[in-house]
Design a protein around this motif. Structure first.
Motif, PDB file in Angstrom:
ATOM      1  N   ALA A 136     -39.719  63.869  47.923  1.00 30.12           N
ATOM      2  CA  ALA A 136     -39.160  64.267  49.216  1.00 30.12           C
ATOM      3  C   ALA A 136     -37.733  63.784  49.381  1.00 30.12           C
ATOM      4  N   ALA A 140     -34.600  66.305  49.816  1.00 28.99           N
ATOM      5  CA  ALA A 140     -33.787  66.198  51.030  1.00 28.99           C
ATOM      6  C   ALA A 140     -32.299  66.157  50.706  1.00 28.99           C
ATOM      7  N   ILE A 226     -32.063  59.054  55.271  1.00 30.01           N
ATOM      8  CA  ILE A 226     -33.213  59.000  54.370  1.00 30.01           C
ATOM      9  C   ILE A 226     -33.860  57.627  54.424  1.00 30.01           C
ATOM     10  N   SER A 235     -39.288  66.149  52.900  1.00 30.56           N
ATOM     11  CA  SER A 235     -37.829  66.282  52.906  1.00 30.56           C
ATOM     12  C   SER A 235     -37.353  66.992  54.161  1.00 30.56           C
ATOM     13  N   LYS A 238     -37.080  64.642  57.063  1.00 35.59           N
ATOM     14  CA  LYS A 238     -35.896  63.783  56.982  1.00 35.59           C
ATOM     15  C   LYS A 238     -34.647  64.545  57.427  1.00 35.59           C
TER      16      LYS A 238
END
Length: 476
Positions: A136, A140, A226, A235, A238
């Motif tokens: 993730a 992101a 993050i 992701s 975030k």
């Protein structure tokens, strides 16, 4: 000198007119101005005192979009077929970002796939979600890594997964509704309420895809975000947290489909929202769109209809044959439902529940209303699926829909169903759906059964068209 007073009067009149009416086509300008407007798209150059044409800014097109696709080296050979359905080499721009170099052996990277890049190491970032995956974090950061490539003439950064199918012409039309010089965050939420409660109602879900303009502010704070949202699972969560810090809310568009459902997507797609079809996700976890086909071939068949009239794909219209008391619902390029009885518009517009929730496989709840698909054959529609299309010229098309031989369910023995079972196909004609309609107040188009009750050949002809003034779909 006799003409001097006349010249003075004309000069004074002109000054007053163009000063009082600045919206007129030609405007007064003074010699000391840096940029003196003569016409909305023409200026006088300050140093040369001559007319210079300024071109009208182009609308957003596919070349202005940079895609960032989250993928993995181990799964790409299986997932690439979804990307290759919509990716057009030398037309579409973007990259699939992998966790490692792909193991290609002596084989080159497929020319039909998006070019790939390997994501930077993310070991330094925090990730504390006990049930998630550290991937993730990497996914992101794709928007940042895409931005840092510094590619020219990019207006929109669009994120998606390796199993997301984009309908790019419709995506372009949706993005053209918005000013790319302002900051936007556009996408869709999950269909399953349990997912929205668990993750968020206020973010663009990554599988459905989301689009961002002016990402520099997001990029500036992303790495810190993050870590600040280390406990979040995905992701997209975030990214959503970061956009909250910037103060930019999600702009929801109904054509982005996360498809957080289990079972068959038929009910949802046969009563598609009044919006362009932009994306489909989670196709590996759902039944194929068409019976008797695998998943990839099924999407390819839908895209075969889409290429004839991209804006009309899955758009629903419904009408009545009052001589037979038939209700007909068309999801263009996908399916026709024939009810041998009258069904109210509100019910026809509500998706049949052919699916369950994503996480718990439950009957409800969803973020939209559903209606029960009855097991009793006398309460179900007779279903026809898209079988082909033809362009007739002058922007007209015809699509046809047939009953699949692989879906011969138990039939209803009532008299009103007998004529319905005699129907072999529906032929649906329509005029190309102008993309400008999506910038106007939304209204579902109307349809009509052609030829009255004369369906002796087993082929029912339907015409989709714009609704007339005062026209409604109202059964007696």
């Amino acid at each position: 000198m006799k003409g001097f007073p006349v010249i003075c009067i004309l000069a004074i009149f002109s000054f007053c007119y163009f000063s009082l009416f600045p919206g007129s086509k030609w405007r007064f300008y003074c010699p000391g101005c840096d940029q003196r407007i003569i016409h909305p798209h023409t200026i006088i150059h300050p140093s040369h005192h001559r007319l210079v044409n300024i071109p009208r800014e182009d609308k957003t097109n596919i070349s202005h979009i940079l895609f960032g696709i989250g993928g993995t080296a181990s799964m790409w050979s299986r997932r690439r077929h979804y990307c290759e359905l919509w990716w057009k080499p030398n037309v579409t721009r973007g990259f699939v970002w992998l966790d490692n170099e792909p193991a290609l052996g002596d084989e080159p990277w497929p020319q039909t796939s998006p070019p790939y890049k390997v994501s930077a190491d993310t070991a330094r970032f925090k990730y504390t979600s006990w049930y998630g995956s550290r991937s993730a974090v990497r996914i992101a950061r794709i928007v940042k890594e895409n931005f840092q490539l510094g590619l020219d003439n990019v207006r929109w950064f669009v994120m998606g997964d390796d199993d997301t199918v984009f309908f790019t012409e419709n995506l372009v039309n949706v993005l053209n509704k918005y000013d790319y010089k302002q900051m936007y965050y556009i996408g869709g939420i999950s269909e399953s309420v349990e997912q929205d409660v668990e993750h968020s109602y206020t973010m663009g879900y990554g599988g459905a895809g989301f689009a961002i303009t002016l990402p520099a502010e997001l990029v500036r704070i992303l790495d810190g975000c993050i870590d600040r949202y280390a406990e979040l699972y995905g992701s997209d969560q975030k990214i959503g947290g970061c956009m909250s810090e910037i103060g930019v809310p999600i702009t929801k568009e109904l054509g982005f489909h996360q498809l957080d459902i289990r079972g068959s997507p038929y009910g949802l797609l046969s009563a598609h929202p009044l919006a362009p079809l932009v994306s489909l996700h989670h196709l590996d976890y759902l039944q194929p769109l068409f019976p008797g086909m695998d998943r990839v071939a099924s999407i390819r068949k839908l895209m075969n209809a889409y290429k004839y009239d991209s804006g009309r794909a899955l758009q629903q219209s419904f009408c009545y044959d009052l001589t037979r008391n038939w209700s007909v619902s068309v999801s263009w390029g996908y399916t026709v439902q024939l009810y041998p009885f009258l069904v109210r518009a509100k019910d026809l517009n509500t998706p049949l529940q052919t699916f369950l929730t994503w996480r718990t496989w439950s009957q409800e709840p969803f973020t939209f209303n559903t209606r029960v698909l009855r097991m009793e054959p006398c309460e179900r529609p007779v279903i026809f699926y898209f079988d082909g299309a033809q362009e007739l010229g002058n922007g007209n098309t015809v699509t046809w829909y047939r009953r699949p031989q692989s879906m011969q369910w138990k039939q209803c023995d009532r008299n009103n169903f007998a004529a319905a079972y005699m129907v072999k196909s529906f032929n649906v004609s329509a005029t190309y759906l102008n993309s400008r309609l999506w910038t106007k107040a939304p209204r579902r188009q109307c349809c009509e059964i052609m030829g009255g009750s004369d369906h002796q050949d087993g082929h029912v002809r339907v015409r989709i068209r714009g609704c007339n003034r005062w026209e409604s779909v109202t059964p007696p």
